[in-house]
Design an enzyme around this catalytic site. Structure first.
Site, PDB file in Angstrom:
ATOM      1  N   ASP A   1      43.128  40.281  38.795  1.00 22.41           N
ATOM      2  CA  ASP A   1      42.231  41.390  39.126  1.00 22.41           C
ATOM      3  C   ASP A   1      42.955  42.458  39.956  1.00 22.41           C
ATOM      4  O   ASP A   1      43.836  42.128  40.757  1.00 22.41           O
ATOM      5  CB  ASP A   1      41.030  40.836  39.909  1.00 22.41           C
ATOM      6  CG  ASP A   1      39.879  41.828  39.940  1.00 22.41           C
ATOM      7  OD1 ASP A   1      39.887  42.788  39.151  1.00 22.41           O
ATOM      8  OD2 ASP A   1      38.975  41.639  40.759  1.00 22.41           O
TER       9      ASP A   1
ATOM     10  N   HIS B   1      46.754  48.536  33.802  1.00 24.77           N
ATOM     11  CA  HIS B   1      46.849  47.365  32.915  1.00 24.77           C
ATOM     12  C   HIS B   1      48.287  47.190  32.421  1.00 24.77           C
ATOM     13  O   HIS B   1      48.789  46.067  32.326  1.00 24.77           O
ATOM     14  CB  HIS B   1      45.890  47.507  31.729  1.00 24.77           C
ATOM     15  CG  HIS B   1      44.437  47.525  32.150  1.00 24.77           C
ATOM     16  ND1 HIS B   1      43.904  46.591  32.994  1.00 24.77           N
ATOM     17  CD2 HIS B   1      43.422  48.383  31.858  1.00 24.77           C
ATOM     18  CE1 HIS B   1      42.617  46.853  33.199  1.00 24.77           C
ATOM     19  NE2 HIS B   1      42.301  47.942  32.528  1.00 24.77           N
TER      20      HIS B   1
ATOM     21  N   LEU C   1      56.426  25.325  28.972  1.00 25.46           N
ATOM     22  CA  LEU C   1      55.150  25.790  29.526  1.00 25.46           C
ATOM     23  C   LEU C   1      54.138  26.085  28.414  1.00 25.46           C
ATOM     24  O   LEU C   1      54.485  26.705  27.403  1.00 25.46           O
ATOM     25  CB  LEU C   1      55.407  27.078  30.322  1.00 25.46           C
ATOM     26  CG  LEU C   1      54.166  27.783  30.872  1.00 25.46           C
ATOM     27  CD1 LEU C   1      53.584  27.023  32.056  1.00 25.46           C
ATOM     28  CD2 LEU C   1      54.501  29.224  31.281  1.00 25.46           C
TER      29      LEU C   1
HETATM   30  C1  FPP Z   1      41.280  43.130  35.630  1.00 27.87           C
HETATM   31  O1  FPP Z   1      41.588  44.203  36.496  1.00 27.87           O
HETATM   32  C2  FPP Z   1      42.256  43.057  34.522  1.00 27.87           C
HETATM   33  C3  FPP Z   1      41.948  43.049  33.198  1.00 27.87           C
HETATM   34  C4  FPP Z   1      40.565  43.128  32.683  1.00 27.87           C
HETATM   35  C5  FPP Z   1      42.991  43.037  32.138  1.00 27.87           C
HETATM   36  C6  FPP Z   1      44.165  42.139  32.419  1.00 27.87           C
HETATM   37  C7  FPP Z   1      45.143  42.264  31.336  1.00 27.87           C
HETATM   38  C8  FPP Z   1      46.489  42.305  31.481  1.00 27.87           C
HETATM   39  C9  FPP Z   1      47.159  42.222  32.802  1.00 27.87           C
HETATM   40  C10 FPP Z   1      47.330  42.413  30.270  1.00 27.87           C
HETATM   41  C11 FPP Z   1      47.887  41.054  29.903  1.00 27.87           C
HETATM   42  C12 FPP Z   1      48.353  41.097  28.497  1.00 27.87           C
HETATM   43  C13 FPP Z   1      48.432  40.016  27.684  1.00 27.87           C
HETATM   44  C14 FPP Z   1      48.760  40.201  26.256  1.00 27.87           C
HETATM   45  C15 FPP Z   1      48.186  38.667  28.163  1.00 27.87           C
HETATM   46  P1  FPP Z   1      40.491  45.358  36.700  1.00 27.87           P
HETATM   47  O2  FPP Z   1      40.678  46.387  35.656  1.00 27.87           O
HETATM   48  O3  FPP Z   1      39.122  44.749  36.731  1.00 27.87           O
HETATM   49  O4  FPP Z   1      40.881  45.907  38.115  1.00 27.87           O
HETATM   50  P2  FPP Z   1      39.898  46.591  39.183  1.00 27.87           P
HETATM   51  O5  FPP Z   1      39.016  45.496  39.720  1.00 27.87           O
HETATM   52  O6  FPP Z   1      40.838  47.112  40.211  1.00 27.87           O
HETATM   53  O7  FPP Z   1      39.142  47.669  38.482  1.00 27.87           O
END
Ligand code: FPP
Length: 265
Positions: free
Chosen positions: A26, A43, A137
């Site tokens: 997050d 992201h 893993l």
């Molecule tokens: C939450 O942060 C994050 C996500 C919904 C997306 C996570 C995805 C990745 C890190 C990409 C990984 C890629 C693969 C292929 C595994 P948020 O957007 O809710 O953050 P915020 O709370 O600050 O708004």
């Protein structure tokens, strides 16, 4: 071993290590907001932190890592954010899977993949097929996944099994578990959530029953090697009781030590 080995990193060989780590990544959006960048940039930066934790888990010989990439509720985000996440998944899987395969990582997806585009489903299926026999893993990517969906899905399969001749009395924890995602690997023993919120957000509701819960304020793109080491260190100090008393656990440990020293003699 994946990535660069860094001799300055602490040696964790004497720590009690988790076998399976589950992560809610997050804070990508806030990371981007702080830099006046679009959320998609957050992201994208999150992918680098994801690559790093995969490398660290492999290096530390953790058996499984499960990451929450997209929840069944994330479809409710603005359309352009959902579509940039979908493109990021396709490019990331395509770019990373060969490297993961070379490092003996087994990639698997959990969640309802049928809602994704044919192109994304293809890259998901291909990455699983390429890496299915790897023995290092296990990287589980939760995509269009929800803990409640997982439980309902398992119940539906259980009902089919009952209709095919099973008896309701045969329904027990083991039977339901056998239809849940990840039932063939040890359940997560360490749950990490970055970004400062302290909730599970419909992640692995069934599987996290006995996990140690670790919350950290660091935003996901900033989650560093040191943050990973700190989480392992914290886990190492936890006493895992599984409903027993602390005294029982200490007695069991004493007994195990006595048994292993008598075997060694
Ligand atoms: C939450 O942060 C994050 C996500 C919904 C997306 C996570 C995805 C990745 C890190 C990409 C990984 C890629 C693969 C292929 C595994 P948020 O957007 O809710 O953050 P915020 O709370 O600050 O708004």
């Amino acid at each position: 071993m994946i990535g660069n080995s860094d001799s300055n990193r602490p040696d964790n060989s004497s720590l009690q290590l988790p076998r399976h780590i589950a992560v809610v990544m997050d804070g990508n959006g806030r990371w981007a907001n702080k830099r006046h960048l679009p959320r998609a940039a957050g992201h994208k930066a999150g992918v680098n932190a994801t690559r790093k934790i995969v490398e660290n888990c492999a290096k530390s010989r953790i058996e499984a890592l499960t990451i929450f990439a997209f929840s069944s509720e994330n479809w409710n985000r603005p359309k352009d954010e959902v579509s940039s996440l979908m493109s990021l998944f396709i490019t990331t899987i395509t770019a990373e899977v060969k490297k993961l395969h070379k490092k003996n990582v087994r990639v698997r997806f959990i969640g309802d993949r049928l809602r994704f585009s044919a192109k994304l489903q293809d890259s998901i299926n291909n990455s699983e097929a390429l890496t299915e026999n790897n023995t290092g893993l296990t990287l589980n990517i939760a995509a269009n996944y929800g803990g409640r969906w997982d439980i309902v899905n398992a119940c539906q399969q259980l009902l089919i099994a009952v209709q095919e001749g099973g008896r309701p009395a045969e329904i027990d924890e083991a039977a339901l578990n056998s239809f849940m995602a990840l039932s063939d690997i040890p359940q997560p023993d360490l749950f990490i959530r970055t970004g400062g919120e302290q909730r599970i957000s419909n992640f692995l509701l069934w599987q996290l029953a006995y996990a140690e819960l670790y919350f950290v304020d660091t935003l996901w793109p900033d989650f560093s090697d040191d943050d990973f080491d700190a989480a392992l260190d914290w886990f190492s100090g936890r006493q895992r009781r599984f409903g027993k008393t602390g005294q029982q656990i200490q007695q069991e440990r004493g007994q195990q030590q006595a048994d292993s020293s008598s075997v060694a003699q």
